[in-house]
Write an enzyme that holds these catalytic residues in place. Sequence first.
Site, PDB file in Angstrom:
ATOM      1  CG  ASP A 135      -0.190  -0.034   2.534  1.00  0.00           C
ATOM      2  OD1 ASP A 135       1.062  -0.054   2.534  1.00  0.00           O
ATOM      3  OD2 ASP A 135      -0.856  -0.037   3.592  1.00  0.00           O
ATOM      4  CG  HIS A 137       3.483   0.459   4.879  1.00  0.00           C
ATOM      5  ND1 HIS A 137       2.589  -0.569   4.706  1.00  0.00           N
ATOM      6  CD2 HIS A 137       4.578  -0.113   5.440  1.00  0.00           C
ATOM      7  CE1 HIS A 137       3.107  -1.700   5.132  1.00  0.00           C
ATOM      8  NE2 HIS A 137       4.327  -1.463   5.577  1.00  0.00           N
ATOM      9  CD  GLU A 142       0.140   0.705   7.871  1.00  0.00           C
ATOM     10  OE1 GLU A 142       0.163   0.672   6.625  1.00  0.00           O
ATOM     11  OE2 GLU A 142       0.174  -0.324   8.576  1.00  0.00           O
TER      12      GLU A 142
HETATM   13  C1  GLP Z   1       6.668  -3.845   7.271  1.00  0.00           C
HETATM   14  C2  GLP Z   1       7.872  -2.999   7.684  1.00  0.00           C
HETATM   15  C3  GLP Z   1       8.410  -2.162   6.546  1.00  0.00           C
HETATM   16  C4  GLP Z   1       8.572  -3.022   5.305  1.00  0.00           C
HETATM   17  C5  GLP Z   1       7.228  -3.557   4.878  1.00  0.00           C
HETATM   18  C6  GLP Z   1       7.327  -4.457   3.650  1.00  0.00           C
HETATM   19  O1  GLP Z   1       5.464  -3.209   7.505  1.00  0.00           O
HETATM   20  N1  GLP Z   1       7.613  -2.157   8.816  1.00  0.00           N
HETATM   21  O2  GLP Z   1       9.652  -1.584   6.925  1.00  0.00           O
HETATM   22  O3  GLP Z   1       9.127  -2.254   4.274  1.00  0.00           O
HETATM   23  O4  GLP Z   1       6.671  -4.325   5.931  1.00  0.00           O
HETATM   24  O5  GLP Z   1       7.800  -5.713   4.020  1.00  0.00           O
HETATM   25  P1  GLP Z   1       8.443  -6.742   3.037  1.00  0.00           P
HETATM   26  O6  GLP Z   1       9.779  -6.204   2.651  1.00  0.00           O
HETATM   27  O7  GLP Z   1       8.535  -8.004   3.838  1.00  0.00           O
HETATM   28  O8  GLP Z   1       7.521  -6.857   1.876  1.00  0.00           O
END
Ligand code: GLP
Length: 260
Positions: A135, A137, A142
């Site tokens: 999304d 973030h 968020e």
């Molecule tokens: C979490 C973390 C973020 C990360 C995101 C995506 O919410 N707080 O820092 O970038 O997830 O995670 P992933 O890299 O596992 O897709």
Amino acid sequence: MEVVIAPTGEVGRLGADAVTQLLAGRPAAVLGLATGSSPLSTYAELIRRHRAEGLSFAQVTAFTLDEYVGLAADHPQRYRNVIATEFTDHVDLDPAAVHGPDGLAEDLVAACAAYEAALTAAGGVDLQILGIGADGHIAFNEPGSSLASRTRIKTLTPQTRIDNARFFGGDVEAVPVHCLTQGIGTIMAARHLVLLATGRGKAEAIHQLVEGPVSAMWPASVLQFHPHVSVIVDEAAASRLQLGAYYRDTWANKPVWQGF
Ligand code: GLP
């Protein structure tokens, strides 16, 4: 903003190249570390270079992006522990030089202020590694987050708790509701942002980040205002970019001396 589109297996190497280049000129750099799966291949490559090539982190100071509120100090999913397990325990980085927001503090507001003060006292982050949520973030900022925000408490969205339940044995209820996270303004203060993303699930977020209007609805889009951003993505994560051919051409013709 530089967009690098690479085979999935190359993303980690390129991320590690950015860190290696920084450390070559600045061994006592301040690194910003992200959790999540996206940076794992970069950490694995940095660990390999440490072992095989003597890449040293002995003088590095590190700051993590975010932390769950209330997870016990020894909980394996506490981000402070995750970053040690995935990266810092495997290189010569002094454990005392790895900092994270204190999700166990009695006074969480004071803990956030203390974290901002520690970042400032360290001289700010030289290179911040970032992942991105589907999304849009970054860290735990968020959609709807203030684009000027600093480290503070946030409530996780139900979707993020569902997404992260895989790290808590599939139990959504075990995922904390609150977190402390660097704000978007905090992240924007880092001197170089290196954002890593792979897979089709990130394609829309990457399109919005690079090419969309800047909006709190896609928090990462604010990176368009940052003077030094490297977005390193695989083909799937790049699949919705409108100017993909241009980014590929630019990368193919990049002067070798320029680096990241
Ligand atoms: C979490 C973390 C973020 C990360 C995101 C995506 O919410 N707080 O820092 O970038 O997830 O995670 P992933 O890299 O596992 O897709």
